[in-house]
Design an enzyme around this catalytic site. Structure first.
Site, mmCIF file in Angstrom:
data_model
loop_
_atom_site.group_PDB
_atom_site.id
_atom_site.type_symbol
_atom_site.label_atom_id
_atom_site.label_comp_id
_atom_site.label_asym_id
_atom_site.label_seq_id
_atom_site.Cartn_x
_atom_site.Cartn_y
_atom_site.Cartn_z
ATOM 1 N NE ARG A 51 -3.172 2.512 2.427
ATOM 2 C CZ ARG A 51 -3.420 3.575 3.552
ATOM 3 N NH1 ARG A 51 -2.518 3.156 4.609
ATOM 4 N NH2 ARG A 51 -3.719 4.597 3.416
ATOM 5 C CG HIS A 59 -0.989 8.926 3.318
ATOM 6 N ND1 HIS A 59 -1.101 7.647 3.290
ATOM 7 C CD2 HIS A 59 -0.830 9.529 4.357
ATOM 8 C CE1 HIS A 59 -0.845 7.398 4.685
ATOM 9 N NE2 HIS A 59 -0.639 8.651 5.387
ATOM 10 C CD GLU A 61 -4.541 8.175 9.676
ATOM 11 O OE1 GLU A 61 -4.365 9.215 9.920
ATOM 12 O OE2 GLU A 61 -4.250 6.988 9.846
ATOM 13 C CG ASN A 63 -5.255 3.848 8.531
ATOM 14 O OD1 ASN A 63 -5.174 2.842 7.644
ATOM 15 N ND2 ASN A 63 -4.422 4.903 8.130
ATOM 16 C CE1 TYR A 67 -1.895 4.163 12.592
ATOM 17 C CE2 TYR A 67 -0.031 2.897 13.154
ATOM 18 C CZ TYR A 67 -0.647 3.664 12.492
ATOM 19 O OH TYR A 67 -0.069 3.727 11.162
ATOM 20 C CD GLU A 112 -1.580 4.180 7.948
ATOM 21 O OE1 GLU A 112 -1.338 4.745 9.251
ATOM 22 O OE2 GLU A 112 -1.772 5.027 6.899
#
Ligand code: NAG
Length: 518
Positions: A95, A140, A185, A328, A330, A398
């Protein structure tokens, strides 16, 4: 004590279970990067200036180490070497993002830069020759500077300008590229770019800029998706989706209905803001968000809501405009009702949400103040998404861990991947969530936005003091490779040349901040 034993037993059962589970036969693994963070060559090959070039050059004080992505990892010159790293990993897909200014130096489709197209053609062709699927992010964060000069994303007309850009990408790369992500995002692009100043162009139009920007983005996404199905899908047979980031937001006190509401409100108004219009059955912004921003706006003396509204036609156009849900993720946090004295007395998304979210002090920290380790949050989030949005196909686009020391024996990163992937296995096998791909962030250490080169997310180390930017595989690269190969997580696996991780005592860095504001 008794409940602790029960919890530990359950935890143990889960871990043992997860270790027995395998990733499904057709499950795919990949790694991700973004153009501005790795390419360098900021003014080479006919590329135009973008907002990250401009901001890092003119306001370098905004970057922790005063650095920029002028050279970054020099990936623009290292296609062959980077594809070799991917081959060595055994990933199914890569990606990466396209630098809009490299394709269209003015931002507009009046002038197409053939050198930029050649660069990505070479990358795409080498990937395909290596049987690695190119998975492309169209945007991005590196908006062409001329488009910022006309207002950037809060200018609603950017939607059509983006669609022109998407049209060029489908046309020149779509014969070989079958997996597209429009935006990476939206919350970071919009809220941080135009409201809280943590991303370029670093504007501070709190309570307004983020909402206008996201509104344009959602329309741009919907239109780019519809364009693909109108003009390209029949011939190219690809898929178009979007990547939206979120943590898992959980009630600080599970018994408290107020905390429960605070957590749900936060995820709806941070994540649902962008996901609900596309993935919910009804479309449009979440009702709670429309209600709260309207009420706050009127209280503040605005004649109408600061949150723009969609027409019925726009709601229908955006609803269902994604072939997969790109996620995504985290970190996670606990939420509670905000104490009165903390309520901001000015319009902002934060004040509209009115919740206080923080990381547990018990969670392991990372090299980034906003990133603490709570693997179970990923599984909870996957279940939340499955239930709210009618069981969509989810691609984790991600997930990753940062440190500051850049150690090759990166046990903390290995722990992160192993434990988050365990939760993915549980979500797939126990909760029947349809996760089809997992993407580790990132292929290599790179320019970490406003943190410059001070935080490293790479599974390959990059030496930024060396003009050649040599890449070296960290232990985490070999561990991922082994997971891809075996489709299993093996905590005992220690690749040759690395020292074993002592799972009871591998932390090296001091916690920096225990409480993170959302
Ligand atoms: C997951 O989604 C894909 C794409 O929509 C679909 O083909 C597949 O059958 C789904 N798998 C499960 C287990 O629901």
């Amino acid at each position: 004590m008794k409940s602790l034993i029960v919890i530990l037993t359950l935890l143990y059962a889960c871990v043992v279970k997860a270790q027995e589970y395998e990733f499904p036969e057709d499950f795919q693994f990949g790694v991700a990067t973004a153009s501005y963070q790795i390419e360098g060559a900021w003014d080479h090959g006919g590329k135009g200036e973008n907002i990250w070039d401009r901001m890092t050059h003119e306001r370098s004080y905004l970057i922790e180490d005063g650095s920029n992505g002028d050279h970054a990892c020099l990936s623009y010159y290292k296609t062959e070497e980077d594809v070799q790293l991917l081959k060595d990993l055994g990933v199914h897909f890569y990606r990466f993002s396209i630098s809009w200014s490299r394709i269209l130096p003015t931002g507009h489709a009046n002038k197409i830069n053939q050198e930029g197209i050649d660069y990505y053609n070479d990358l795409i062709d080498r990937l395909i020759a290596a049987e690695i699927t190119p998975f492309i992010t169209m945007f991005h964060w590196d908006l062409p500077q001329p488009l910022q000069e006309i207002g950037g994303w809060p200018n609603a007309l950017l939607a059509d300008i983006f669609v022109d850009y998407a049209d060029v990408l489908y046309k020149v790369f779509g014969d070989r590229v079958k997996d597209w992500i429009t935006f990476n995002e939206p919350a970071q692009i919009c809220e941080q770019g135009y409201a809280t100043a943590d991303k370029a162009p670093a504007y501070t139009q709190e309570g307004i800029g983020g909402y206008l920007c996201a509104h344009t983005l959602l329309i741009a996404h919907g239109k780019a998706y519809r364009l693909y199905y109108q003009d390209y899908h029949e011939e190219q047979q690809g898929r178009v989706g979007i990547t939206i980031d979120t943590g898992m937001y959980m009630p600080a006190d599970e018994e408290s209905p107020d905390d429960e509401e605070a957590a749900e409100r936060t995820i709806q108004m941070y994540y649902g803001w962008h996901a609900h219009p596309i993935f919910s059955a009804d479309g449009d912004y979440p009702q709670i968000m429309k209600d709260r921003v309207l009420a706050k706006s009127l209280e503040e003396g605005f004649p109408k809501s600061r949150l723009p509204s969609f027409t019925d036609a726009e709601i229908a156009m955006i609803r269902g405009s994604s072939d997969f849900l790109g996620l995504n993720h985290y970190t996670s946090s606990y939420c509670t009702t905000i104490p009165d004295e903390w309520v901001l007395q000015r319009p902002s998304n934060y004040a509209d949400i009115e919740a206080w979210c923080y990381a547990s002090p018990d969670w392991e920290t990372s090299g980034s103040s906003w990133l603490t380790v709570y693997p179970e949050g990923l599984r909870k989030l996957l279940i939340w998404i499955k239930e709210r949005y009618n069981n969509p196909e989810i691609i984790i686009t991600e997930n990753g861990f940062s440190d500051k020391d850049g150690s090759l024996n990166d046990c903390r990163r290995v722990n992160y991947f192993n434990s988050y992937l365990e939760q993915v296995l549980l979500a797939i096998h126990v909760d029947k969530v349809n996760v089809t791909r997992y993407t580790a962030w990132s292929l290599m250490d790179n320019f970490e936005w406003r943190r410059g080169y001070t935080e490293r997310f790479g599974i390959h180390h990059v030496d930024f003091d060396d003009d050649e930017r040599p890449r070296t595989a960290k232990m985490s690269a070999y561990v991922l490779k082994n997971i891809i190969l075996t489709k299993k997580i093996n905590w005992d696996y220690t690749p040759g040349g690395f020292s074993e991780c002592d799972w009871d005592n591998w932390g090296t860095e001091e916690p920096e901040e225990e409480i993170n504001e959302v």
